[in-house]
Design a protein around this motif. Structure first.
Motif: not given
Lengths: 380, 288
Positions: B1-14, B191-192, B196-203, B225-226
């Motif tokens: 999981x993780x947040x915002x970004x994973x190995x499939x995210x396609x990125x353009x460099x400006x 980000x918090x 909070x909603x990311x199963x991979x994150x514990x701390x 909420x956290x």
């Protein structure tokens, strides 16, 4: 937070059709009579220009007669105000006051919008008004996209008690203030007090203007104002010109670090371990060897007992840092102990450059900090 | 999981053909980031670092279906580059550039909000999901995959904290560098909530500094909420009031912006506050 002198702010107001009293700048006490003639009054306000607050309490703002003006200007020119000598005194025509208001336009960090704050209780500390008379403070947000127009400020003007001719003057001043903030990249324009005179004129009696240092490239006129040189110590100004963020502190160990956060944390760590930082210094992202050299040169002119170089390089490269240190040591003698901590981008290359010159580099921050403190304390 | 970004995210460099753009695009590709295109006006049709270069973001997005872009462009051109990225339809915009006029940042931020684009920065190191992908300049080799989420206002100080965690056996889910400017894209609270909603994150580790009110708002959110443990480090304990400490946002205004006051408020919200970066893994171990 780069601030302008009151007189520079008022000059901007004048250019943007925000009414101000007639004023003139003096760096000596000659030709006062001309100004007396121009304003047609025998009394005037004399205001020392300074970037720190508390001018009134320090006796740097005074109502004087034309006979007293010369002597008063002479007495405060060169006087120290919070570590800086007074170099400019402003003479200003006196205003008759019917009522005082507070007015500010700022680029609000939280909302990212222009925020207008206004109150009919001006001339006093606005934070105290907010505490004791919260209902007398009006706040309005303007979208970052919208051009300001007079009609947008009619309700606000009426809430403040303006009517008829004064209402139009007020909405024009508001419009001009917002336009000025946007066009000149000002993050704060504050008028306290804004004065209503008995003949129903609205005039800005004071100015507090904060500029956005990031906009210097497109606001050259503002960036070159005298206040922008004066806000730094000499060393800070030199560092600023070289693109280095440097703040002089009064501790014993000089610091060169990459990144503002790490530089702050380095200062904190020295203090936590019982020493003290002589400065905050962030060479900025992507610093090259000449910036490192310049940083060492700046520190060599400060009275310090040791130097702690601390890099966790991301965008900066450790080989550039190392080369900068070596170049500096060849140009001038570094007379105090120096401890270098170097990790991150190209650290192997950086460490070998240092080793070739007989300098050891640390990989971790805390042992390196302890080492420089030991060297400094041991040298006492 | 993780947040915002994973190995499939396609990125353009400006700004991929510039000095910084080239250096860090190379490092991103080396780390495994799916850099699918670069944009430099006037250099469309070329190939750089094995990646196709386009004249515009619109062309690059149409050709690659990328959802993220990262800006390595001088401050005076950043406003237009960011607007272009949002208009081209990307969802995650990361602005590394330092020294962007705050009015420009406010405009980019508003445009991002209006278009549901997640904006990170400006003046930030970007983000990294260890062993999957990184956008920006965080050195990949100090990171390792794990369960600690990091959100920070600093760049290099974050590296310090990441390394301390890695060395002590605590890997990271995602590390986000928010940037040091007073007006920026996402903040601590966004980000918090994601952590909070990311199963991979514990701390969760929050790295703050003097100035602004982001830490205070984070304290409020954590209280309400956290549920995951939060640790906080605040830089600038020794900062004198009124002076800007490098970051434009790092300036103490009265009592409320001081490091001490922020640590007090965070502690009250049940957050573990630490005095040095090496203390973080020690506290995490204690609480396991």
């Amino acid at each position: 937070m780069p601030m302008l002198y009151e007189i520079e702010g008022k000059q901007l107001f004048k250019e943007n059709k925000i009414p101000v009293p007639r004023f003139r700048a003096y760096t000596d006490s000659s030709s006062i009579s001309q100004f007396v003639e121009e304003i047609g009054s025998d009394v005037m306000m004399a205001k020392a220009q300074a970037l720190s607050g508390g001018r009134g309490k320090a006796g740097l703002i005074k109502k004087v007669s034309s006979a007293e003006a010369e002597e008063y200007i002479q007495s405060i020119l060169g006087r120290d105000h919070r570590g800086k000598p007074v170099e400019i005194v402003m003479l200003e025509e006196p205003l008759e006051i019917e009522k005082e208001y507070y007015l500010a336009v700022m680029l609000d960090n939280e909302s990212g919008k222009y925020l207008i704050i206004a109150s009919s209780r001006g001339g006093v500390d606005i934070e105290e008004v907010a505490e004791h008379y919260p209902d007398d403070i009006f706040k309005e947000y303007l979208s970052i996209w919208d051009d300001p127009f007079s009609y947008m400020f009619i309700d606000l003007g009426k809430n403040l008690g303006f009517e008829a001719k004064t209402l139009t003057s007020f909405t024009n001043i508001m419009t001009n203030m917002v336009n000025m903030a946007k066009q000149r990249d000002l993050t704060l324009v504050e008028i306290n007090p804004l004065i209503l005179t008995p003949d129903r004129k609205i005039i800005a009696a004071d100015s507090k203007v904060v500029i956005d240092g990031n906009s210097d490239f497109r606001q050259a006129n503002i960036a070159s104002l005298k206040s922008q040189r004066d806000r730094h110590t000499e060393l800070e100004f030199e560092a600023d010109q070289a693109g280095i963020s440097y703040v002089q502190l009064d501790g014993e160990i000089g610091i060169i670090a990459g990144g503002a956060g790490l530089s702050m944390a380095t200062c904190d760590l020295l203090e936590f371990f019982g020493s003290s930082p002589a400065n905050f210094l962030d060479v900025g992202g992507g610093a090259d060897e000449t910036k490192i050299e310049k940083s060492l040169e700046i520190l060599s002119r400060q009275n310090i007992k040791g130097i702690f170089v601390n890099f966790f390089a991301g965008i900066t490269r450790c080989d550039d840092v190392a080369q900068g240190i070596i170049n500096a040591s060849k140009k001038f003698e570094i007379e105090v102990p120096i401890v270098i901590r170097l990790v991150g981008t190209n650290d192997k290359e950086g460490i070998s450059i240092l080793e070739e010159n007989g300098i050891k580099a640390y990989g971790e921050m805390e042992p390196a900090a302890r080492k420089i403190i030991e060297l400094v304390k041991g040298g006492n | 999981m993780a947040i915002l970004l994973d190995e499939n995210t396609k990125v353009i460099v400006q700004g991929i053909t510039g000095k910084q753009g080239t250096f860090h695009a190379k490092s991103m590709i080396g780390y495994g980031t799916k850099v699918v295109a670069g944009v430099t006006p006037g250099k469309g049709g070329q190939e750089h670092l094995g990646v196709p270069v386009f004249d515009s973001m619109k062309e690059a997005v149409e050709a690659t279906q990328a959802t993220a872009s990262v800006i390595f462009i001088p401050a005076r051109f950043t406003y237009s580059a960011a607007m272009e990225a949002i208009d081209a339809g990307i969802n995650l915009l990361t602005v590394i550039t330092e020294g962007v006029p705050v009015q420009d940042s406010a405009r980019i931020r508003q445009k991002a909000l209006d278009n549901d684009v997640v904006m990170v920065g400006p003046n930030c190191p970007g983000l990294i999901t260890p062993e999957a992908s990184k956008i920006g300049i965080i050195p990949g080799k100090i990171c390792t995959k794990g369960n600690v989420g990091i959100v920070s206002r600093s760049g290099t100080l974050t590296y310090e904290i990441i390394q301390n965690l890695t060395v002590n056996g605590f890997g990271q889910s995602t590390c986000v560098g928010l940037g040091g400017d007073p007006i920026k894209g996402i903040g601590f609270n966004e980000c918090l909530t994601l952590f909070e909603n990311d199963p991979q994150t514990n701390q969760i580790i929050l790295v703050g500094e003097i100035g602004g009110t982001g830490e205070q708002q984070a304290a409020d959110l954590v209280k309400k909420e956290i549920t995951k443990p939060v640790y906080a480090f605040i830089a600038g304990q020794t900062a004198p009031p009124g002076k800007q400490m490098g970051h434009a946002g790092a300036i103490v205004h009265g009592k409320s912006g001081t490091a001490k006051e922020k640590m007090r408020i965070l502690s009250e919200a049940g957050i573990t506050t630490v005095r040095t970066s090496s203390e973080i893994p020690i506290r995490i171990k204690e609480n396991l």
